[in-house]
Scaffold this motif. Structure first.
Motif, mmCIF file in Angstrom:
data_model
loop_
_atom_site.group_PDB
_atom_site.id
_atom_site.type_symbol
_atom_site.label_atom_id
_atom_site.label_comp_id
_atom_site.label_asym_id
_atom_site.label_seq_id
_atom_site.Cartn_x
_atom_site.Cartn_y
_atom_site.Cartn_z
ATOM 1 N N THR A 63 -66.879 -84.879 37.387
ATOM 2 C CA THR A 63 -66.469 -84.631 38.765
ATOM 3 C C THR A 63 -66.030 -83.195 39.007
ATOM 4 O OG1 THR A 63 -64.225 -85.373 38.193
ATOM 5 C CG2 THR A 63 -65.752 -87.013 39.097
ATOM 6 N N GLY A 64 -65.706 -82.471 37.983
ATOM 7 C CA GLY A 64 -65.251 -81.097 38.170
ATOM 8 C C GLY A 64 -66.376 -80.120 38.414
ATOM 9 N N ASP A 65 -67.629 -80.548 38.186
ATOM 10 C CA ASP A 65 -68.760 -79.643 38.374
ATOM 11 C C ASP A 65 -69.189 -79.707 39.839
ATOM 12 O OD1 ASP A 65 -71.555 -78.984 36.124
ATOM 13 O OD2 ASP A 65 -70.694 -77.826 37.767
ATOM 14 N N GLY A 66 -70.477 -79.695 40.107
ATOM 15 C CA GLY A 66 -70.975 -79.752 41.471
ATOM 16 C C GLY A 66 -71.486 -78.417 41.957
ATOM 17 N N ARG A 67 -71.902 -77.582 41.053
ATOM 18 C CA ARG A 67 -72.385 -76.252 41.448
ATOM 19 C C ARG A 67 -73.766 -76.362 42.085
ATOM 20 N NH1 ARG A 67 -73.509 -77.016 36.199
ATOM 21 N NH2 ARG A 67 -75.570 -76.364 35.402
ATOM 22 N N PHE A 68 -74.129 -75.357 42.835
ATOM 23 C CA PHE A 68 -75.425 -75.291 43.480
ATOM 24 C C PHE A 68 -76.506 -75.010 42.437
ATOM 25 C CE2 PHE A 68 -78.829 -72.870 45.569
ATOM 26 C CZ PHE A 68 -79.181 -73.759 46.577
ATOM 27 N N VAL A 69 -77.548 -75.847 42.423
ATOM 28 C CA VAL A 69 -78.611 -75.691 41.417
ATOM 29 C C VAL A 69 -79.980 -75.492 42.053
ATOM 30 C CG1 VAL A 69 -77.393 -76.992 39.624
ATOM 31 C CG2 VAL A 69 -78.871 -78.200 41.263
ATOM 32 N N GLY A 70 -80.033 -75.399 43.363
ATOM 33 C CA GLY A 70 -81.310 -75.173 44.036
ATOM 34 C C GLY A 70 -82.250 -76.355 43.897
ATOM 35 N N LEU A 71 -83.459 -76.089 43.454
ATOM 36 C CA LEU A 71 -84.484 -77.120 43.326
ATOM 37 C C LEU A 71 -84.534 -77.745 41.933
ATOM 38 C CD1 LEU A 71 -87.424 -75.364 45.225
ATOM 39 C CD2 LEU A 71 -85.854 -77.091 46.119
ATOM 40 N N ALA A 72 -83.523 -77.496 41.126
ATOM 41 C CA ALA A 72 -83.538 -77.999 39.747
ATOM 42 C C ALA A 72 -83.575 -79.525 39.704
ATOM 43 C CB ALA A 72 -82.309 -77.482 38.997
ATOM 44 N N ASN A 73 -82.841 -80.183 40.590
ATOM 45 C CA ASN A 73 -82.859 -81.652 40.611
ATOM 46 C C ASN A 73 -84.241 -82.179 40.964
ATOM 47 O OD1 ASN A 73 -80.158 -82.059 39.935
ATOM 48 N ND2 ASN A 73 -79.478 -81.824 42.050
ATOM 49 N N TYR A 74 -84.906 -81.533 41.916
ATOM 50 C CA TYR A 74 -86.248 -81.970 42.314
ATOM 51 C C TYR A 74 -87.230 -81.801 41.163
ATOM 52 C CZ TYR A 74 -84.543 -82.050 47.131
ATOM 53 O OH TYR A 74 -83.841 -82.330 48.277
ATOM 54 N N VAL A 75 -87.131 -80.685 40.472
ATOM 55 C CA VAL A 75 -88.030 -80.436 39.337
ATOM 56 C C VAL A 75 -87.799 -81.468 38.242
ATOM 57 C CG1 VAL A 75 -88.635 -78.792 37.525
ATOM 58 C CG2 VAL A 75 -88.206 -77.977 39.854
ATOM 59 N N GLU A 76 -86.540 -81.761 37.963
ATOM 60 C CA GLU A 76 -86.231 -82.746 36.917
ATOM 61 C C GLU A 76 -86.714 -84.133 37.296
ATOM 62 O OE1 GLU A 76 -82.356 -84.362 34.347
ATOM 63 O OE2 GLU A 76 -82.182 -82.621 35.687
ATOM 64 N N VAL A 77 -86.604 -84.488 38.572
ATOM 65 C CA VAL A 77 -87.080 -85.798 39.019
ATOM 66 C C VAL A 77 -88.593 -85.901 38.869
ATOM 67 C CG1 VAL A 77 -87.445 -87.206 41.080
ATOM 68 C CG2 VAL A 77 -85.175 -86.331 40.568
ATOM 69 N N ILE A 78 -89.306 -84.867 39.317
ATOM 70 C CA ILE A 78 -90.766 -84.891 39.251
ATOM 71 C C ILE A 78 -91.252 -84.906 37.804
ATOM 72 C CG2 ILE A 78 -92.853 -83.572 39.809
ATOM 73 C CD1 ILE A 78 -91.427 -82.640 42.347
ATOM 74 N N ARG A 79 -90.528 -84.230 36.933
ATOM 75 C CA ARG A 79 -90.908 -84.202 35.518
ATOM 76 C C ARG A 79 -90.416 -85.418 34.753
ATOM 77 N NH1 ARG A 79 -89.684 -77.879 33.737
ATOM 78 N NH2 ARG A 79 -91.403 -76.933 34.938
ATOM 79 N N SER A 80 -89.726 -86.321 35.437
ATOM 80 C CA SER A 80 -89.233 -87.520 34.773
ATOM 81 C C SER A 80 -90.382 -88.343 34.223
ATOM 82 C CB SER A 80 -88.410 -88.359 35.753
ATOM 83 O OG SER A 80 -87.977 -89.558 35.151
ATOM 84 N N GLU A 81 -90.123 -89.038 33.140
ATOM 85 C CA GLU A 81 -91.182 -89.753 32.416
ATOM 86 C C GLU A 81 -91.852 -90.813 33.265
ATOM 87 O OE1 GLU A 81 -91.676 -92.352 28.265
ATOM 88 O OE2 GLU A 81 -89.706 -91.572 28.903
ATOM 89 N N TYR A 82 -91.083 -91.490 34.125
ATOM 90 C CA TYR A 82 -91.629 -92.612 34.879
ATOM 91 C C TYR A 82 -91.814 -92.311 36.353
ATOM 92 C CZ TYR A 82 -90.243 -95.037 30.619
ATOM 93 O OH TYR A 82 -90.102 -95.412 29.320
ATOM 94 N N PHE A 83 -91.721 -91.053 36.769
ATOM 95 C CA PHE A 83 -91.835 -90.730 38.191
ATOM 96 C C PHE A 83 -93.230 -91.051 38.728
ATOM 97 C CE2 PHE A 83 -93.173 -87.662 41.448
ATOM 98 C CZ PHE A 83 -92.290 -87.999 42.455
#
Length: 315
Positions: A63-83
């Motif tokens: 909970t102490g994090d929450g920094r701005f990461v841009g499109l990193a979450n989108y890239v990780e989701v698309i690269r997910s094994e089962y996406f």
């Protein structure tokens, strides 16, 4: 001089008084305001929050994090094994379900529109699958499809259609298809009721004139019934595309996305990110992607309709 001053004062006071039209608008705004506030609280704020979280590293375990990461979450989701598999499953689940619901719904509506004995009873019975709660329907069908003591397996074996009981929900090749069939069974009554109401609004004179011209039942269906149901059908299909694409409960109750992620759709994947991995950033990114996919799809359809109507106007 005094009279002119009084007239000027009276005209000025009239200008300051709100007209009937202004009063009507003010009253209308007062009635709309609660709905607008409800929309902001229930729809707009959560939507903005999801989009905001999709660009941040938000994890409930940190909970102490929450920094701005841009499109990193989108890239990780698309690269997910089962996406990719979940994306394809979502398309199959949505298209086949909606197509099956519409076909079965219009067939049932045409049958119930005929003048048969006990028509009112059949119209009342047809709605039962729709009013059954999803959890009850899902658990009941899971029990019926169980190979050990399931009723359907027992019937299929006795009829000679199966040599031995088959685990429909436990095999990757049949799990998603089995849930689709159950979903069609539950949802087609909504189509039936809506299309039946639309069928009853079609003037009988059109059918009588077509019959006198020698057009058979099949021709009357394609040349009269379907065109008359076009507007209602488009609305029904569009609504159910959204409802089916974001459906979570039916699949989760019956298979939880298994076996081996064979029936996992994007909403199930969002649930895993948010409630199992507690990664709100990834869940929000995938939810935002689903929203973007739907907007793009409907925009493409809208442009297609506009171009089609433009070509007709040019002709």
């Amino acid at each position: 001089m005094r009279v002119s001053v009084e007239k000027d004062a009276e005209s000025l006071s009239r200008k300051r008084r709100p007209t009937r039209e202004v009063k009507a608008k003010q009253i209308a705004y007062m009635f709309v305001l609660p709905a607008f506030l409800f929309f902001l609280v229930i729809v707009a704020y959560p939507l903005v929050s999801v989009i905001w979280d999709s660009f941040h590293d938000k994890n409930l375990l940190n909970t102490g994090d929450g920094r701005f990461v841009g499109l990193a979450n989108y890239v990780e989701v698309i690269r997910s094994e089962y996406f990719v598999q979940a994306f394809v499953n979502t398309g199959i689940w949505t298209i086949v379900s909606v197509a099956g619901e519409y076909i079965l719904g219009i067939v049932a509506a045409l049958a119930l529109a005929q003048r048969i004995r006990g028509r009112a009873i059949f119209r009342g019975i047809i709605i039962i699958p729709w009013i059954v709660p999803v959890v009850v329907a899902g658990l009941t069908w899971t029990w019926m499809l169980t190979p050990d003591y399931g009723v359907l397996n027992s019937w299929l074996v006795k009829l000679g259609l199966l040599d031995e009981p088959y685990y429909f929900l436990g095999e990757p090749d049949t799990a998603l298809l089995s849930i689709i069939i159950v979903n069609i069974w539950r949802s087609f009554p909504f189509y039936t009721i809506t299309l039946l109401a639309a069928l009853q609004s079609i003037p009988r004179d059109i059918y009588e004139a077509a019959a006198l011209d020698g057009i058979g039942p099949v021709g009357r269906f394609f040349k009269i019934t379907l065109p008359q149901l076009k507007s209602v059908s488009i609305v029904l299909i569009m609504i159910h595309i959204i409802w089916t694409a974001i459906n979570f409960d039916f699949i989760w109750v019956m298979t939880e996305g298994g076996p081996v992620h064979s029936s996992e759709t994007l909403p199930i994947m969002i649930y895993r990110f948010a409630m199992q991995e507690l990664n709100i950033g990834l869940a929000s990114a995938l939810a935002s992607l689903m929203l973007a996919f739907m907007i793009i799809g409907f925009m493409m359809y809208y442009l297609y309709i506009q171009r089609k109507s433009g070509n007709r106007g040019g002709m």
